[in-house]
Design a protein around this motif. Structure first.
Motif, PDB file in Angstrom:
ATOM      1  N   VAL A 116      53.249 100.429  14.530  1.00  0.00           N
ATOM      2  CA  VAL A 116      54.038  99.193  14.484  1.00  0.00           C
ATOM      3  C   VAL A 116      53.212  98.035  15.033  1.00  0.00           C
ATOM      4  O   VAL A 116      52.537  98.172  16.057  1.00  0.00           O
ATOM      5  CB  VAL A 116      55.351  99.355  15.287  1.00  0.00           C
ATOM      6  CG1 VAL A 116      56.109  98.048  15.358  1.00  0.00           C
ATOM      7  CG2 VAL A 116      56.215 100.452  14.673  1.00  0.00           C
ATOM      8  N   GLN A 117      53.267  96.915  14.313  1.00  0.00           N
ATOM      9  CA  GLN A 117      52.520  95.716  14.695  1.00  0.00           C
ATOM     10  C   GLN A 117      53.435  94.492  14.662  1.00  0.00           C
ATOM     11  O   GLN A 117      54.450  94.483  13.964  1.00  0.00           O
ATOM     12  CB  GLN A 117      51.361  95.478  13.716  1.00  0.00           C
ATOM     13  CG  GLN A 117      50.344  96.581  13.671  1.00  0.00           C
ATOM     14  CD  GLN A 117      49.584  96.716  14.966  1.00  0.00           C
ATOM     15  OE1 GLN A 117      49.131  95.729  15.537  1.00  0.00           O
ATOM     16  NE2 GLN A 117      49.453  97.951  15.449  1.00  0.00           N
ATOM     17  N   ARG A 118      53.050  93.478  15.398  1.00  0.00           N
ATOM     18  CA  ARG A 118      53.761  92.197  15.382  1.00  0.00           C
ATOM     19  C   ARG A 118      53.564  91.538  14.014  1.00  0.00           C
ATOM     20  O   ARG A 118      52.463  91.573  13.455  1.00  0.00           O
ATOM     21  CB  ARG A 118      53.205  91.301  16.486  1.00  0.00           C
ATOM     22  CG  ARG A 118      53.866  89.954  16.584  1.00  0.00           C
ATOM     23  CD  ARG A 118      53.247  89.106  17.684  1.00  0.00           C
ATOM     24  NE  ARG A 118      53.487  89.675  18.992  1.00  0.00           N
ATOM     25  CZ  ARG A 118      54.534  89.393  19.753  1.00  0.00           C
ATOM     26  NH1 ARG A 118      55.453  88.552  19.320  1.00  0.00           N
ATOM     27  NH2 ARG A 118      54.677  89.950  20.939  1.00  0.00           N
ATOM     28  N   LEU A 119      54.637  90.952  13.477  1.00  0.00           N
ATOM     29  CA  LEU A 119      54.510  90.181  12.246  1.00  0.00           C
ATOM     30  C   LEU A 119      53.666  88.946  12.532  1.00  0.00           C
ATOM     31  O   LEU A 119      53.904  88.254  13.528  1.00  0.00           O
ATOM     32  CB  LEU A 119      55.885  89.734  11.740  1.00  0.00           C
ATOM     33  CG  LEU A 119      56.714  90.781  11.018  1.00  0.00           C
ATOM     34  CD1 LEU A 119      58.166  90.336  10.924  1.00  0.00           C
ATOM     35  CD2 LEU A 119      56.155  91.038   9.636  1.00  0.00           C
ATOM     36  N   PRO A 120      52.682  88.654  11.710  1.00  0.00           N
ATOM     37  CA  PRO A 120      51.852  87.470  11.943  1.00  0.00           C
ATOM     38  C   PRO A 120      52.686  86.186  11.889  1.00  0.00           C
ATOM     39  O   PRO A 120      53.539  86.027  11.018  1.00  0.00           O
ATOM     40  CB  PRO A 120      50.844  87.506  10.788  1.00  0.00           C
ATOM     41  CG  PRO A 120      50.834  88.920  10.327  1.00  0.00           C
ATOM     42  CD  PRO A 120      52.225  89.430  10.566  1.00  0.00           C
ATOM     43  N   ARG A 121      52.469  85.299  12.834  1.00  0.00           N
ATOM     44  CA  ARG A 121      53.209  84.031  12.916  1.00  0.00           C
ATOM     45  C   ARG A 121      53.097  83.251  11.612  1.00  0.00           C
ATOM     46  O   ARG A 121      54.068  82.688  11.129  1.00  0.00           O
ATOM     47  CB  ARG A 121      52.680  83.215  14.108  1.00  0.00           C
ATOM     48  CG  ARG A 121      53.216  81.797  14.220  1.00  0.00           C
ATOM     49  CD  ARG A 121      54.706  81.596  14.190  1.00  0.00           C
ATOM     50  NE  ARG A 121      55.442  82.421  15.121  1.00  0.00           N
ATOM     51  CZ  ARG A 121      56.768  82.582  15.072  1.00  0.00           C
ATOM     52  NH1 ARG A 121      57.489  81.995  14.151  1.00  0.00           N
ATOM     53  NH2 ARG A 121      57.376  83.329  15.938  1.00  0.00           N
ATOM     54  N   GLU A 122      51.900  83.209  11.018  1.00  0.00           N
ATOM     55  CA  GLU A 122      51.707  82.489   9.763  1.00  0.00           C
ATOM     56  C   GLU A 122      52.624  83.039   8.667  1.00  0.00           C
ATOM     57  O   GLU A 122      53.211  82.284   7.892  1.00  0.00           O
ATOM     58  CB  GLU A 122      50.241  82.591   9.321  1.00  0.00           C
ATOM     59  CG  GLU A 122      49.975  81.939   7.985  1.00  0.00           C
ATOM     60  CD  GLU A 122      48.566  82.195   7.470  1.00  0.00           C
ATOM     61  OE1 GLU A 122      48.345  81.929   6.285  1.00  0.00           O
ATOM     62  OE2 GLU A 122      47.710  82.676   8.234  1.00  0.00           O
ATOM     63  N   LEU A 123      52.756  84.355   8.606  1.00  0.00           N
ATOM     64  CA  LEU A 123      53.635  84.974   7.616  1.00  0.00           C
ATOM     65  C   LEU A 123      55.085  84.591   7.877  1.00  0.00           C
ATOM     66  O   LEU A 123      55.810  84.203   6.955  1.00  0.00           O
ATOM     67  CB  LEU A 123      53.482  86.494   7.640  1.00  0.00           C
ATOM     68  CG  LEU A 123      54.427  87.259   6.714  1.00  0.00           C
ATOM     69  CD1 LEU A 123      54.131  86.949   5.253  1.00  0.00           C
ATOM     70  CD2 LEU A 123      54.351  88.744   6.980  1.00  0.00           C
ATOM     71  N   LEU A 124      55.519  84.679   9.118  1.00  0.00           N
ATOM     72  CA  LEU A 124      56.894  84.301   9.457  1.00  0.00           C
ATOM     73  C   LEU A 124      57.173  82.848   9.099  1.00  0.00           C
ATOM     74  O   LEU A 124      58.232  82.525   8.553  1.00  0.00           O
ATOM     75  CB  LEU A 124      57.154  84.527  10.950  1.00  0.00           C
ATOM     76  CG  LEU A 124      57.248  85.970  11.397  1.00  0.00           C
ATOM     77  CD1 LEU A 124      57.361  86.047  12.914  1.00  0.00           C
ATOM     78  CD2 LEU A 124      58.440  86.655  10.749  1.00  0.00           C
TER      79      LEU A 124
END
Length: 140
Positions: A116-124
């Protein structure tokens, strides 16, 4: 919300000419792909750039009216919620003014090894542009 039109093909139906229940998930996937594309991304580019995947972790469908062979239907797709390591999409499948089904998918964000990884801010930021989320985009 992004609207994606689809024509029901014969192979999507059962013996009665009604769309087989599991094929609604394929329609949701088509809607989700077009939603991501409308936000200026292609899913394959996201995978290559970030080396991340977004597998379905949970799904739900509520069937209202049957879709039938040769119907022109539309999938209305929205990003409903984004959390630290997951995103929830909502769907409405319509035929004209008729609501055929509603549903959701929750996607985990994982690396190529399945962690599990953090969703990239740019993607969000891209996915939520122009969207009214029911829950705020969480930075946790």
């Amino acid at each position: 919300m992004v609207k994606t039109e689809l024509r029901v093909i014969y192979g999507d139906t059962d013996q009665m000419g009604v769309v087989y229940y599991a094929n609604y998930l394929r329609y949701f996937e088509a809607g989700r792909n077009e939603f991501i594309r409308a936000k200026g991304l292609r899913y394959r580019d996201f995978e290559a750039s970030y080396r991340l995947r977004l597998p379905v972790a949970e799904v739900g469908v509520s069937y209202k009216l049957p879709a039938r062979y040769d119907d022109l239907v539309a999938v209305e797709t929205s990003l409903v919620e984004a959390r630290r390591a997951s995103a929830r999409f909502g769907y409405r499948l319509v035929r004209g003014d008729d609501l055929l089904a509603t549903g959701f998918t929750v996607h985990a964000c994982i690396d190529l090894e399945g962690r599990v990884q953090r969703l990239p801010r740019e993607l969000l930021d891209r996915l939520s542009s122009g969207e009214a989320l029911s829950g705020a985009v969480s930075k946790e």
